[in-house]
Design a protein around this motif. Structure first.
Motif, PDB file in Angstrom:
ATOM      1  N   VAL A  96      -5.648   3.910  -5.212  1.00 25.90           N
ATOM      2  CA  VAL A  96      -5.507   2.474  -5.501  1.00 25.90           C
ATOM      3  C   VAL A  96      -5.395   1.695  -4.188  1.00 25.90           C
ATOM      4  O   VAL A  96      -6.061   0.665  -4.002  1.00 25.90           O
ATOM      5  CB  VAL A  96      -4.290   2.212  -6.399  1.00 25.90           C
ATOM      6  N   ALA A  97      -4.563   2.187  -3.287  1.00 28.50           N
ATOM      7  CA  ALA A  97      -4.416   1.538  -1.985  1.00 28.50           C
ATOM      8  C   ALA A  97      -5.745   1.513  -1.238  1.00 28.50           C
ATOM      9  O   ALA A  97      -6.116   0.506  -0.628  1.00 28.50           O
ATOM     10  CB  ALA A  97      -3.354   2.264  -1.162  1.00 28.50           C
ATOM     11  N   GLU A  98      -6.494   2.615  -1.313  1.00 25.76           N
ATOM     12  CA  GLU A  98      -7.789   2.686  -0.641  1.00 25.76           C
ATOM     13  C   GLU A  98      -8.790   1.717  -1.265  1.00 25.76           C
ATOM     14  O   GLU A  98      -9.565   1.056  -0.557  1.00 25.76           O
ATOM     15  CB  GLU A  98      -8.328   4.116  -0.714  1.00 25.76           C
ATOM     16  N   ALA A  99      -8.770   1.599  -2.587  1.00 23.04           N
ATOM     17  CA  ALA A  99      -9.678   0.671  -3.263  1.00 23.04           C
ATOM     18  C   ALA A  99      -9.399  -0.774  -2.854  1.00 23.04           C
ATOM     19  O   ALA A  99     -10.330  -1.562  -2.640  1.00 23.04           O
ATOM     20  CB  ALA A  99      -9.548   0.829  -4.776  1.00 23.04           C
ATOM     21  N   LEU A 100      -8.135  -1.129  -2.745  1.00 16.68           N
ATOM     22  CA  LEU A 100      -7.786  -2.477  -2.305  1.00 16.68           C
ATOM     23  C   LEU A 100      -8.233  -2.725  -0.863  1.00 16.68           C
ATOM     24  O   LEU A 100      -8.780  -3.777  -0.541  1.00 16.68           O
ATOM     25  CB  LEU A 100      -6.275  -2.701  -2.429  1.00 16.68           C
ATOM     26  N   ALA A 125       0.816  -1.214   0.000  1.00 18.32           N
ATOM     27  CA  ALA A 125       0.000   0.000   0.000  1.00 18.32           C
ATOM     28  C   ALA A 125       0.850   1.264   0.000  1.00 18.32           C
ATOM     29  O   ALA A 125       0.479   2.272  -0.610  1.00 18.32           O
ATOM     30  CB  ALA A 125      -0.941  -0.001   1.196  1.00 18.32           C
ATOM     31  N   ASP A 126       2.008   1.209   0.646  1.00 14.49           N
ATOM     32  CA  ASP A 126       2.863   2.401   0.737  1.00 14.49           C
ATOM     33  C   ASP A 126       3.480   2.779  -0.602  1.00 14.49           C
ATOM     34  O   ASP A 126       3.943   3.911  -0.783  1.00 14.49           O
ATOM     35  CB  ASP A 126       3.968   2.185   1.772  1.00 14.49           C
ATOM     36  N   THR A 127       3.470   1.873  -1.566  1.00 15.20           N
ATOM     37  CA  THR A 127       4.060   2.151  -2.879  1.00 15.20           C
ATOM     38  C   THR A 127       3.001   2.486  -3.921  1.00 15.20           C
ATOM     39  O   THR A 127       3.344   2.882  -5.035  1.00 15.20           O
ATOM     40  CB  THR A 127       4.881   0.944  -3.380  1.00 15.20           C
ATOM     41  N   LEU A 128       1.736   2.316  -3.582  1.00 12.11           N
ATOM     42  CA  LEU A 128       0.646   2.538  -4.534  1.00 12.11           C
ATOM     43  C   LEU A 128       0.122   3.964  -4.457  1.00 12.11           C
ATOM     44  O   LEU A 128       0.240   4.623  -3.424  1.00 12.11           O
ATOM     45  CB  LEU A 128      -0.503   1.566  -4.237  1.00 12.11           C
TER      46      LEU A 128
END
Length: 197
Positions: free
Chosen positions: A36-40, A29-32
Protein backbone atom coordinates in the motif's frame (compact mmCIF):
# COMPACT_ATOMS: atom_id res chain seq x y z
CA UNK A 1 -14.93 3.67 24.75
CA UNK A 2 -16.31 4.27 28.25
CA UNK A 3 -18.52 7.20 29.18
CA UNK A 4 -15.75 8.90 31.18
CA UNK A 5 -13.33 8.96 28.25
CA UNK A 6 -13.39 11.97 25.95
CA UNK A 7 -14.80 11.20 22.51
CA UNK A 8 -12.72 12.29 19.53
CA UNK A 9 -14.12 15.28 17.72
CA UNK A 10 -14.82 15.24 14.00
CA UNK A 11 -11.85 16.46 11.99
CA UNK A 12 -12.86 19.56 10.00
CA UNK A 13 -10.84 18.31 7.02
CA UNK A 14 -12.71 15.00 6.79
CA UNK A 15 -16.15 14.55 5.23
CA UNK A 16 -17.33 12.10 7.91
CA UNK A 17 -16.29 10.15 10.97
CA UNK A 18 -14.85 10.74 14.43
CA UNK A 19 -11.12 9.98 14.47
CA UNK A 20 -8.51 11.05 16.99
CA UNK A 21 -5.58 10.91 14.53
CA UNK A 22 -5.68 11.99 10.90
CA UNK A 23 -2.75 12.58 8.56
CA UNK A 24 -1.76 12.38 4.94
CA UNK A 25 -1.38 8.73 3.92
CA UNK A 26 1.90 9.65 2.23
CA UNK A 27 3.20 10.67 5.65
CA UNK A 28 1.91 7.44 7.25
CA UNK A 29 3.92 5.04 5.09
CA UNK A 30 5.51 3.45 8.17
CA UNK A 31 2.08 2.34 9.42
CA UNK A 32 0.79 0.97 6.10
CA UNK A 33 1.20 -2.48 4.62
CA UNK A 34 4.26 -2.44 2.34
CA UNK A 35 2.39 -2.80 -0.98
CA UNK A 36 0.00 0.00 0.00
CA UNK A 37 2.81 2.39 0.90
CA UNK A 38 4.57 1.54 -2.36
CA UNK A 39 1.40 2.11 -4.39
CA UNK A 40 0.96 5.56 -2.85
CA UNK A 41 4.61 6.44 -3.44
CA UNK A 42 4.53 5.41 -7.11
CA UNK A 43 0.96 6.44 -8.00
CA UNK A 44 1.17 8.22 -11.35
CA UNK A 45 -1.48 10.73 -10.31
CA UNK A 46 0.25 12.71 -7.58
CA UNK A 47 -2.93 14.70 -6.98
CA UNK A 48 -4.80 11.48 -6.23
CA UNK A 49 -2.03 10.19 -3.96
CA UNK A 50 -1.96 13.46 -2.05
CA UNK A 51 -5.73 13.36 -1.55
CA UNK A 52 -5.58 10.17 0.54
CA UNK A 53 -5.92 10.54 4.31
CA UNK A 54 -4.93 7.94 6.90
CA UNK A 55 -7.01 7.63 10.09
CA UNK A 56 -5.76 5.61 13.02
CA UNK A 57 -8.32 3.09 14.28
CA UNK A 58 -8.64 0.16 16.65
CA UNK A 59 -7.90 -3.15 14.84
CA UNK A 60 -10.46 -4.84 17.07
CA UNK A 61 -13.16 -2.69 15.46
CA UNK A 62 -12.13 -3.26 11.83
CA UNK A 63 -15.21 -5.23 10.78
CA UNK A 64 -17.59 -3.03 8.82
CA UNK A 65 -20.68 -2.87 11.05
CA UNK A 66 -18.73 -2.38 14.29
CA UNK A 67 -16.44 0.15 12.64
CA UNK A 68 -19.34 2.15 11.25
CA UNK A 69 -20.97 2.45 14.66
CA UNK A 70 -17.74 3.10 16.58
CA UNK A 71 -16.41 5.85 14.31
CA UNK A 72 -19.63 7.39 12.96
CA UNK A 73 -18.96 6.41 9.36
CA UNK A 74 -22.07 5.75 7.23
CA UNK A 75 -22.09 2.41 5.41
CA UNK A 76 -22.76 4.41 2.25
CA UNK A 77 -19.34 6.04 2.69
CA UNK A 78 -17.42 2.81 3.30
CA UNK A 79 -16.21 0.50 0.55
CA UNK A 80 -15.16 -3.12 0.99
CA UNK A 81 -12.49 -4.73 -1.16
CA UNK A 82 -12.93 -8.47 -1.70
CA UNK A 83 -10.78 -10.97 -3.57
CA UNK A 84 -12.50 -13.21 -6.09
CA UNK A 85 -11.25 -16.42 -7.70
CA UNK A 86 -12.57 -16.93 -11.24
CA UNK A 87 -12.13 -20.37 -12.80
CA UNK A 88 -12.26 -21.43 -16.41
CA UNK A 89 -10.93 -24.81 -17.48
CA UNK A 90 -7.92 -25.57 -15.33
CA UNK A 91 -7.01 -21.91 -14.81
CA UNK A 92 -7.85 -19.64 -11.88
CA UNK A 93 -7.72 -15.85 -12.19
CA UNK A 94 -7.70 -13.68 -9.09
CA UNK A 95 -9.36 -10.28 -9.14
CA UNK A 96 -10.38 -7.65 -6.62
CA UNK A 97 -13.82 -6.08 -6.39
CA UNK A 98 -14.67 -2.85 -4.60
CA UNK A 99 -18.23 -1.98 -3.60
CA UNK A 100 -19.96 0.21 -1.03
CA UNK A 101 -20.49 -1.49 2.32
CA UNK A 102 -24.30 -1.46 2.14
CA UNK A 103 -24.18 -3.43 -1.12
CA UNK A 104 -22.98 -6.89 -2.13
CA UNK A 105 -20.70 -7.79 -5.03
CA UNK A 106 -22.58 -9.85 -7.62
CA UNK A 107 -19.95 -12.58 -7.93
CA UNK A 108 -22.07 -15.30 -9.55
CA UNK A 109 -23.32 -13.20 -12.45
CA UNK A 110 -21.64 -9.85 -13.07
CA UNK A 111 -18.11 -10.78 -11.97
CA UNK A 112 -18.19 -14.25 -13.51
CA UNK A 113 -19.42 -12.96 -16.87
CA UNK A 114 -17.05 -10.00 -16.94
CA UNK A 115 -14.05 -12.23 -16.29
CA UNK A 116 -15.26 -14.85 -18.77
CA UNK A 117 -15.23 -17.54 -16.09
CA UNK A 118 -17.25 -20.72 -15.74
CA UNK A 119 -17.35 -20.28 -11.97
CA UNK A 120 -16.46 -17.43 -9.60
CA UNK A 121 -16.36 -17.31 -5.82
CA UNK A 122 -14.74 -15.39 -3.00
CA UNK A 123 -11.12 -16.45 -2.58
CA UNK A 124 -10.25 -18.17 0.68
CA UNK A 125 -8.57 -16.14 3.40
CA UNK A 126 -5.12 -17.70 3.04
CA UNK A 127 -5.03 -16.98 -0.69
CA UNK A 128 -6.26 -13.42 -0.25
CA UNK A 129 -3.68 -12.67 2.44
CA UNK A 130 -0.68 -14.38 0.84
CA UNK A 131 -1.26 -12.94 -2.62
CA UNK A 132 -1.98 -9.35 -1.53
CA UNK A 133 0.55 -9.04 1.30
CA UNK A 134 -2.24 -7.47 3.37
CA UNK A 135 -4.17 -8.48 6.47
CA UNK A 136 -7.59 -10.06 6.15
CA UNK A 137 -10.14 -7.41 7.05
CA UNK A 138 -7.86 -4.64 5.80
CA UNK A 139 -7.48 -5.48 2.11
CA UNK A 140 -7.60 -2.33 0.02
CA UNK A 141 -7.63 -1.44 -3.69
CA UNK A 142 -4.28 0.34 -3.35
CA UNK A 143 -1.26 -1.90 -3.83
CA UNK A 144 -2.91 -4.99 -5.28
CA UNK A 145 -0.87 -7.28 -7.56
CA UNK A 146 -0.30 -5.62 -10.92
CA UNK A 147 -1.75 -8.52 -12.91
CA UNK A 148 -5.11 -8.51 -11.12
CA UNK A 149 -8.21 -6.87 -12.58
CA UNK A 150 -9.63 -4.32 -10.15
CA UNK A 151 -13.39 -4.15 -10.64
CA UNK A 152 -15.04 -1.14 -9.01
CA UNK A 153 -18.76 -0.53 -8.73
CA UNK A 154 -19.71 2.76 -10.38
CA UNK A 155 -21.35 3.95 -7.14
CA UNK A 156 -17.95 3.96 -5.41
CA UNK A 157 -16.45 6.28 -8.00
CA UNK A 158 -19.53 8.52 -7.83
CA UNK A 159 -19.19 8.95 -4.05
CA UNK A 160 -17.56 12.25 -2.98
CA UNK A 161 -15.35 10.39 -0.49
CA UNK A 162 -15.02 6.76 0.55
CA UNK A 163 -13.31 4.93 3.37
CA UNK A 164 -11.31 1.80 2.46
CA UNK A 165 -8.83 -0.47 4.20
CA UNK A 166 -5.18 0.42 4.75
CA UNK A 167 -3.76 -3.04 4.13
CA UNK A 168 -3.93 -3.90 7.81
CA UNK A 169 -6.73 -4.14 10.35
CA UNK A 170 -5.40 -1.04 12.08
CA UNK A 171 -6.15 2.21 10.31
CA UNK A 172 -8.23 3.14 7.28
CA UNK A 173 -7.82 5.35 4.24
CA UNK A 174 -10.24 8.06 3.10
CA UNK A 175 -10.07 9.38 -0.45
CA UNK A 176 -12.30 10.86 -3.14
CA UNK A 177 -14.28 8.29 -5.10
CA UNK A 178 -12.96 9.78 -8.35
CA UNK A 179 -9.39 9.07 -7.21
CA UNK A 180 -10.15 5.35 -7.13
CA UNK A 181 -10.95 5.51 -10.84
CA UNK A 182 -7.33 6.62 -11.39
CA UNK A 183 -5.79 3.50 -9.87
CA UNK A 184 -3.89 1.22 -12.26
CA UNK A 185 -5.84 -1.65 -13.83
CA UNK A 186 -9.19 -0.32 -12.59
CA UNK A 187 -12.39 -1.16 -14.45
CA UNK A 188 -15.50 0.74 -13.36
CA UNK A 189 -18.67 -1.32 -13.83
CA UNK A 190 -22.33 -0.43 -13.50
CA UNK A 191 -24.18 -3.07 -11.51
CA UNK A 192 -21.11 -4.75 -10.05
CA UNK A 193 -22.90 -4.68 -6.69
CA UNK A 194 -26.51 -5.04 -5.65
CA UNK A 195 -28.34 -3.99 -2.52
CA UNK A 196 -27.47 -6.25 0.41
CA UNK A 197 -30.35 -7.99 2.03
Amino acid sequence: MTDDQPRPHPDPHLPFGNFSQVRSALEAADTLAAPVAEALRTWESREAAESVRYVDTDPGKADTAVFSESYAVPLEASANCVVVAARRGGETTLAACLALAHTRVDVNRTVRKHLGARKASFADMDTAVSRTGMEYGGITPLGLPADWPLLVDAAVVAAPYVLVGSGSRRGKLILPGKAIAQLPYVEVLEGLATAAG
